[in-house]
Design a protein around this motif. Sequence first.
Motif, PDB file in Angstrom:
ATOM      1  N   TRP A 155       0.843  -1.185   0.000  1.00  0.00           N
ATOM      2  CA  TRP A 155       0.000   0.000   0.000  1.00  0.00           C
ATOM      3  C   TRP A 155       0.882   1.240   0.000  1.00  0.00           C
ATOM      4  CZ3 TRP A 155       0.565  -3.294   4.128  1.00  0.00           C
ATOM      5  CH2 TRP A 155       1.081  -2.757   5.321  1.00  0.00           C
ATOM      6  N   THR A 156       0.262   2.389  -0.181  1.00  0.00           N
ATOM      7  CA  THR A 156       0.987   3.652  -0.293  1.00  0.00           C
ATOM      8  C   THR A 156       0.452   4.656   0.716  1.00  0.00           C
ATOM      9  OG1 THR A 156       1.380   3.287  -2.665  1.00  0.00           O
ATOM     10  CG2 THR A 156       1.631   5.541  -1.845  1.00  0.00           C
ATOM     11  N   ILE A 157       1.375   5.335   1.385  1.00  0.00           N
ATOM     12  CA  ILE A 157       1.017   6.369   2.362  1.00  0.00           C
ATOM     13  C   ILE A 157       1.447   7.724   1.808  1.00  0.00           C
ATOM     14  CG2 ILE A 157       1.336   7.193   4.720  1.00  0.00           C
ATOM     15  CD1 ILE A 157      -0.118   4.523   4.518  1.00  0.00           C
ATOM     16  N   ASP A 158       0.491   8.661   1.686  1.00  0.00           N
ATOM     17  CA  ASP A 158       0.850   9.979   1.159  1.00  0.00           C
ATOM     18  C   ASP A 158       1.561  10.806   2.223  1.00  0.00           C
ATOM     19  OD1 ASP A 158      -1.139  10.947   2.876  1.00  0.00           O
ATOM     20  OD2 ASP A 158      -2.649  11.003   1.304  1.00  0.00           O
ATOM     21  N   ALA A 159       2.146  11.911   1.789  1.00  0.00           N
ATOM     22  CA  ALA A 159       2.981  12.731   2.679  1.00  0.00           C
ATOM     23  C   ALA A 159       2.231  13.239   3.912  1.00  0.00           C
ATOM     24  CB  ALA A 159       3.577  13.896   1.891  1.00  0.00           C
TER      25      ALA A 159
ATOM     26  N   PHE B 135      11.667   7.366   9.868  1.00  0.00           N
ATOM     27  CA  PHE B 135      10.769   8.413   9.398  1.00  0.00           C
ATOM     28  C   PHE B 135      11.522   9.585   8.775  1.00  0.00           C
ATOM     29  CE2 PHE B 135       7.986   6.309  12.488  1.00  0.00           C
ATOM     30  CZ  PHE B 135       6.831   6.190  11.739  1.00  0.00           C
ATOM     31  N   ALA B 136      12.849   9.574   8.871  1.00  0.00           N
ATOM     32  CA  ALA B 136      13.644  10.684   8.336  1.00  0.00           C
ATOM     33  C   ALA B 136      13.977  10.499   6.860  1.00  0.00           C
ATOM     34  CB  ALA B 136      14.938  10.829   9.140  1.00  0.00           C
ATOM     35  N   GLN B 137      13.634   9.361   6.288  1.00  0.00           N
ATOM     36  CA  GLN B 137      13.986   9.109   4.895  1.00  0.00           C
ATOM     37  C   GLN B 137      13.216  10.020   3.952  1.00  0.00           C
ATOM     38  OE1 GLN B 137      12.147   5.459   3.076  1.00  0.00           O
ATOM     39  NE2 GLN B 137      11.642   4.977   5.218  1.00  0.00           N
ATOM     40  N   SER B 138      13.778  10.239   2.783  1.00  0.00           N
ATOM     41  CA  SER B 138      13.137  11.074   1.769  1.00  0.00           C
ATOM     42  C   SER B 138      11.909  10.369   1.208  1.00  0.00           C
ATOM     43  CB  SER B 138      14.126  11.373   0.640  1.00  0.00           C
ATOM     44  OG  SER B 138      13.480  12.026  -0.434  1.00  0.00           O
ATOM     45  N   LEU B 139      10.864  11.139   0.923  1.00  0.00           N
ATOM     46  CA  LEU B 139       9.641  10.561   0.382  1.00  0.00           C
ATOM     47  C   LEU B 139       9.715  10.351  -1.126  1.00  0.00           C
ATOM     48  CD1 LEU B 139       6.861  12.453   2.369  1.00  0.00           C
ATOM     49  CD2 LEU B 139       8.102  10.375   2.963  1.00  0.00           C
ATOM     50  N   GLY B 140      10.772  10.838  -1.751  1.00  0.00           N
ATOM     51  CA  GLY B 140      10.931  10.634  -3.184  1.00  0.00           C
ATOM     52  C   GLY B 140      10.122  11.620  -4.011  1.00  0.00           C
ATOM     53  N   ASN B 141      10.139  11.418  -5.312  1.00  0.00           N
ATOM     54  CA  ASN B 141       9.468  12.345  -6.229  1.00  0.00           C
ATOM     55  C   ASN B 141       7.949  12.303  -6.117  1.00  0.00           C
ATOM     56  OD1 ASN B 141      11.988  13.082  -7.272  1.00  0.00           O
ATOM     57  ND2 ASN B 141      11.936  11.454  -8.821  1.00  0.00           N
ATOM     58  N   ASN B 142       7.405  11.170  -5.655  1.00  0.00           N
ATOM     59  CA  ASN B 142       5.949  11.040  -5.562  1.00  0.00           C
ATOM     60  C   ASN B 142       5.390  11.564  -4.243  1.00  0.00           C
ATOM     61  OD1 ASN B 142       5.879   9.757  -8.091  1.00  0.00           O
ATOM     62  ND2 ASN B 142       6.244   7.743  -7.156  1.00  0.00           N
ATOM     63  N   SER B 143       6.290  12.026  -3.354  1.00  0.00           N
ATOM     64  CA  SER B 143       5.866  12.523  -2.037  1.00  0.00           C
ATOM     65  C   SER B 143       4.980  11.511  -1.321  1.00  0.00           C
ATOM     66  CB  SER B 143       5.138  13.867  -2.182  1.00  0.00           C
ATOM     67  OG  SER B 143       6.007  14.843  -2.683  1.00  0.00           O
ATOM     68  N   ALA B 144       5.387  10.267  -1.388  1.00  0.00           N
ATOM     69  CA  ALA B 144       4.640   9.189  -0.748  1.00  0.00           C
ATOM     70  C   ALA B 144       5.605   8.078  -0.379  1.00  0.00           C
ATOM     71  CB  ALA B 144       3.543   8.665  -1.666  1.00  0.00           C
ATOM     72  N   VAL B 145       5.141   7.188   0.488  1.00  0.00           N
ATOM     73  CA  VAL B 145       5.945   6.046   0.940  1.00  0.00           C
ATOM     74  C   VAL B 145       5.204   4.764   0.586  1.00  0.00           C
ATOM     75  CG1 VAL B 145       6.910   4.860   2.942  1.00  0.00           C
ATOM     76  CG2 VAL B 145       7.007   7.343   2.822  1.00  0.00           C
TER      77      VAL B 145
ATOM     78  N   LEU C 145       9.402  -3.778   3.466  1.00  0.00           N
ATOM     79  CA  LEU C 145      10.087  -2.639   2.867  1.00  0.00           C
ATOM     80  C   LEU C 145       9.229  -1.409   3.111  1.00  0.00           C
ATOM     81  CD1 LEU C 145      12.636  -1.963   1.131  1.00  0.00           C
ATOM     82  CD2 LEU C 145      11.145  -2.101  -0.871  1.00  0.00           C
ATOM     83  N   VAL C 146       9.787  -0.450   3.863  1.00  0.00           N
ATOM     84  CA  VAL C 146       9.086   0.800   4.164  1.00  0.00           C
ATOM     85  C   VAL C 146       9.824   1.915   3.444  1.00  0.00           C
ATOM     86  CG1 VAL C 146       8.241   2.350   5.960  1.00  0.00           C
ATOM     87  CG2 VAL C 146       8.422  -0.102   6.417  1.00  0.00           C
ATOM     88  N   GLY C 147       9.290   2.344   2.324  1.00  0.00           N
ATOM     89  CA  GLY C 147      10.020   3.304   1.500  1.00  0.00           C
ATOM     90  C   GLY C 147      11.269   2.642   0.942  1.00  0.00           C
ATOM     91  N   GLU C 148      12.431   3.182   1.299  1.00  0.00           N
ATOM     92  CA  GLU C 148      13.701   2.606   0.869  1.00  0.00           C
ATOM     93  C   GLU C 148      14.355   1.772   1.953  1.00  0.00           C
ATOM     94  OE1 GLU C 148      14.927   2.801  -2.169  1.00  0.00           O
ATOM     95  OE2 GLU C 148      13.163   3.942  -2.801  1.00  0.00           O
ATOM     96  N   ARG C 149      13.701   1.615   3.093  1.00  0.00           N
ATOM     97  CA  ARG C 149      14.309   0.917   4.221  1.00  0.00           C
ATOM     98  C   ARG C 149      13.789  -0.512   4.305  1.00  0.00           C
ATOM     99  NH1 ARG C 149      16.915   4.596   3.241  1.00  0.00           N
ATOM    100  NH2 ARG C 149      17.541   6.328   4.585  1.00  0.00           N
TER     101      ARG C 149
END
Length: 222
Positions: A80-84, A110-120, A130-134
């Motif tokens: 699933w995807t979590i918005d900013a 929680f300090a990781q970058s949200l990327g270009n889509n501003s979502a995780v 896998l949570v974002g890039e972690r």
Amino acid sequence: MMSSPIRSRNRAAALSLIALAVFVPALVLPRSGGDLTGRTLILVGSMSVMLISTVWFLVRWDESRRLLRLRAGQGILARWTIDAPRWEWFRGQSNQWDKADGVRPNDVDFAQSLGNNSAVDIIVARDAILVGERFYALEKTVRITARGDWMEFHDIIPKPRGAPIHLVLRVPLEPGKERLAAEIQQGYALAAGQGVLVGRRALIVVALVCFVGVPAVAALVF
């Protein structure tokens, strides 16, 4: 449990090979009648580094396999995807919970970058999340708790000595997909009932290295 197990695996392999390259020549060189303190220090030091880095390599190699399978879409239970805005809201909630008595801190980054889509993006597989890039490896014995619009993964990692390591991951669920928590719980309950635990093989290898390899090498050295 680290963000880049593949890079860590490669570093551990390189360190183990370097230690081996130092250990073998020092072991096979003929002993002289002089002071052997320097040779002994080199042997003991390189052997210690080699064993530690080898165990570390085995752990990271196992995690790397899990990450590669996850990236290939194998064994996926849910995603699933979590918005900013929701990500920031949950981060604030998590920080407050971490301050409460008797609550283990959340290990999610929680300090990781949200990327270009501003979502995780959150992806849960049968042996990892896998949570974002972690990336975080999970065992089949992990305790999973559903809390309405968020869920918690609590994994207890035993250590040969001392208290075990507690990995706690609290992640928000995407609105409208709260049912995924129950599906993940069912998936892990099914996996746990299928027999051998994920980390059992690694524990056997580590035990063999520590209790067979070390005495054998020490006997050769001394």
